[in-house]
Design an enzyme around this catalytic site. Structure first.
Site, short mmCIF file in Angstrom:
data_model
loop_
_atom_site.label_atom_id
_atom_site.label_comp_id
_atom_site.label_asym_id
_atom_site.label_seq_id
_atom_site.Cartn_x
_atom_site.Cartn_y
_atom_site.Cartn_z
N GLU A 114 0.82 -1.21 0.00
CA GLU A 114 0.00 0.00 0.00
C GLU A 114 0.86 1.27 0.00
O GLU A 114 0.52 2.25 -0.66
CB GLU A 114 -0.97 -0.04 1.18
CG GLU A 114 -1.91 -1.24 1.05
CD GLU A 114 -3.01 -1.27 2.09
OE1 GLU A 114 -2.69 -1.60 3.24
OE2 GLU A 114 -4.16 -0.95 1.76
N GLU A 134 -4.35 -9.93 3.60
CA GLU A 134 -5.39 -9.51 4.55
C GLU A 134 -6.58 -10.44 4.69
O GLU A 134 -7.04 -10.72 5.79
CB GLU A 134 -5.88 -8.09 4.21
CG GLU A 134 -4.94 -6.98 4.64
CD GLU A 134 -3.83 -6.70 3.64
OE1 GLU A 134 -3.68 -7.50 2.68
OE2 GLU A 134 -3.11 -5.70 3.81
#
Lengths: 235, 234
Positions: A114, A134
Site C-alpha cells: 500500500e 489480509e
C-alpha cells in the site's frame, strides 16, 4: 528533522530519502511508524526544496505489513474510524505534490504494497516478494490497496491478488505492471536515485503540474480532464 | 432443484456450477439465475466455481442470456471460471462476469459475430483489458488464444487442467475469512465507479465494519499464535 524511532529521514540536494526503520520486525508498520510517517510526509509536502522523494526499507525487507500485535486490542469501529480520519496518513501520502519513488526489496506485503502504491514509480530488486494477505487474517486492506491496485494494474490481476492473498515474485509484479523496473539488489538504491535525479533535472513546477493533472484527471471525465489540463496553462 | 442445463455440487464451502451445454439459451440463463439465488442464501457457500465442459460456452440467445450473466456478475462472493475450449460471444460475456479466470492452453476467446450490445460486453470488457484491445476484439472479431488472453489480462492463468487448478484456488479461498472476501470484492468493484477519495472512504468503512466480526479476532490471533485460522463466517 530527525530523532525518529521507526523512520530515518534524510535530505540531500533536493531529494528526500525516507527509510522505514524497524528491521528486526521486517519494518512492520505500527502506530508509532504511522505517527512518524505523518510528520515526515507533512515535512516533505511543506519543504519547497524537495523535488522528489524515495521510500525504502532498512534491513532485509521493505515492509512485511502491519504490526499485528497491535491488532488484538481493537477499538470499537466508531472510535477506529474517528482516529483514522483525524490523522489521514494515506490521504496525505496521496496528496504530496512531489513525485515519489518506492525502492522495494525483500517482503513487500500488506501495508508495504500500500505504501508502494501511494508512490508514483516503483522499482524493485530481484528478491522482492509481494502479496496482500489480509483476507486470510479476517480483514481487508485499509490503506488504499482495494482502490489503488485496480487503478494501477488490470482488474483481473488486482482481484486475484486481493482475494487469493498469494505471494508473487518481482518478475510477476513486473509482468502485470505493478512495478516499473527490476534491478539487482545491490543496484536498487542507485537506480532509484538516478531516476530521482532525472526527475529533479526537469522544471519542478512542470513536474508537479503533471503529477497533479494525472492524479486529478483519473477521477473525472475525459472532457473535464482536458479542461483541467488546458486551464493549467492559462494561469 | 431440478436443473437440466447446469449441475451444482457443493462441498467444503465451494459451490461448483458446471455448464452441461455450451450454449447459453433461455433455459440455462434461468437456471443460472435460480442457482445464484440458491447460492446467495446458502451460508455454507463461500466461493463459487463456474466450469464449462469441452467448450466453456460459445454463444447465447441474445437478450435471453442477459439475466444469467447478470446473476453471476452480481454474486457478492468470489467467482472463479474454469475455461476449456471456446469462450465466444455471450459465452465470453458470461466469463467476464466472473472475478478470476483460469483457462486451458487451447482455449479460445472472442466475438466472431458482431453482437448486439448485450451481456455487458461493451462495459466489462474495456474495464478488464483496456479500451484498445476491447475495440479490437469487439469490432474486428478476431479470435485470440490463451497466451494472448493472458497477456492482455483477459485471463489470470493458463493450466493444462484448468478445473483442477481452479478448484485448488477455490479451496485456498475457502480457507480465508468469507466476509473479508466479500467486502474486498465489493470495495474493488464499487470503488471503480467512485473517485479515488470516495473509494478510500468506502474501503475504510468496510474495513471498520469487519472490526465487528469474530473472524477478525480469529485471523489476528491465529497469525500471532502461528497456526492456521479457522474462520466461521461470523
Amino acid at each position: 528533522m530527525n530523532g525518529f524511532e521507526t523512520i530515518i529521514y534524510q535530505k540531500k540536494e533536493g531529494i528526500a530519502i525516507v527509510s522505514l526503520n524497524r528491521p528486526h520486525v521486517l519494518n512492520a508498520y505500527n502506530l508509532k511508524m504511522r505517527d512518524e510517517l505523518y510528520q515526515v510526509l507533512e515535512a516533505i509536502r511543506d519543504d519547497p526544496d524537495i523535488e522528489v522523494a524515495i521510500f525504502k526499507g532498512e534491513g532485509k525487507s521493505f515492509c512485511a505489513g502491519a504490526d499485528l500485535t497491535e491488532f488484538l486490542t481493537a477499538p470499537s469501529p466508531i472510535i477506529a474510524r474517528e482516529v483514522r480520519w483525524e490523522r489521514d496518513v494515506w490521504g496525505l501520502f496521496l496528496s504530496l505534490p512531489q513525485p515519489l519513488i518506492a525502492a522495494l526489496h525483500g517482503y513487500v506485503l500488506g501495508s508495504g504494497v500500500e505504501i508502494a502504491l501511494c508512490c508514483d514509480i516503483r522499482i524493485a530488486s530481484e528478491d522482492a516478494r509481494f502479496g496482500l494477505p489480509e483476507t486470510g487474517l479476517g480483514i481487508i486492506p485499509a490503506a488504499g490497496a482495494t482502490q489503488n491496485l485496480p487503478r494501477t494494474i488490470k482488474l483481473g490481476w488486482a482481484l486475484q491478488i486481493l482475494l487469493s492473498g498469494d505471494f508473487f515474485p518481482a518478475e510477476e509484479a513486473y509482468k502485470i505492471g505493478l512495478i516499473n523496473k527490476i534491478v539487482p539488489r545491490e543496484k536498487l538504491l542507485q537506480v532509484s536515485e538516478e531516476i530521482a535525479l532525472k526527475i529533479k533535472s526537469r522544471p519542478s513546477h512542470l513536474v508537479r503540474k503533471i503529477k497533479e493533472l494525472i492524479r486529478r484527471g483519473l477521477d473525472v471525465s475525459l472532457e473535464q480532464g482536458l479542461e483541467l489540463e488546458w486551464r493549467s496553462w492559462s494561469i | 432443484m431440478g436443473y437440466k442445463s447446469i449441475y451444482i455440487r457443493k462441498e467444503g464451502g465451494i459451490a461448483t456450477i458446471t455448464l452441461l451445454q455450451p450454449f447459453l439459451n433461455h433455459q440455462m440463463a434461468m437456471e443460472l439465475k435460480d442457482a445464484c439465488q440458491e447460492i446467495r442464501w446458502d451460508k455454507e457457500v463461500w466461493v463459487v466455481v463456474l466450469a464449462g465442459g469441452e467448450d466453456f460456452c460459445y454463444g447465447g440467445e441474445g437478450i435471453e442470456s442477459q439475466q444469467g450473466i447478470e446473476a453471476i456478475a452480481h454474486l457478492d462472493l468470489p467467482v472463479l471460471a474454469s475455461i476449456s475450449g471456446r469462450a465466444l460471444g455471450l459465452g465470453l460475456a458470461l466469463c467476464l462476469g466472473c472475478d478470476i479466470r483460469i483457462a486451458s492452453p487451447d482455449a479460445s476467446f472472442g466475438f466472431p459475430d458482431l453482437l448486439s450490445p448485450l451481456g455487458g460486453i461493451t462495459q466489462r470488457l474495456p474495464r478488464l483489458i483496456g479500451r484498445g484491445k476491447a475495440f479490437e476484439m469487439l469490432l474486428v472479431g478476431e479470435i485470440i488464444n490463451s497466451q494472448e488472453a493472458l497477456q492482455i489480462g483477459l485471463i489470470n492463468k493458463i493450466a493444462d487442467n484448468p478445473l483442477q487448478i481452479t478448484l485448488d484456488l477455490a479451496r485456498r479461498l475457502a480457507q480465508k475469512a468469507p466476509i473479508a472476501l466479500r467486502l474486498a470484492k465489493e470495495a474493488v468493484y464499487k470503488g471503480l465507479d467512485l473517485t479515488l477519495e470516495q473509494g478510500l472512504r468506502l474501503e475504510a468503512d468496510l474495513y471498520f465494519l469487519l472490526h465487528t466480526t469474530k473472524d477478525r479476532i480469529e485471523g489476528v490471533r491465529a497469525f500471532l499464535e502461528k497456526r492456521k485460522a479457522k474462520f466461521t463466517g461470523e
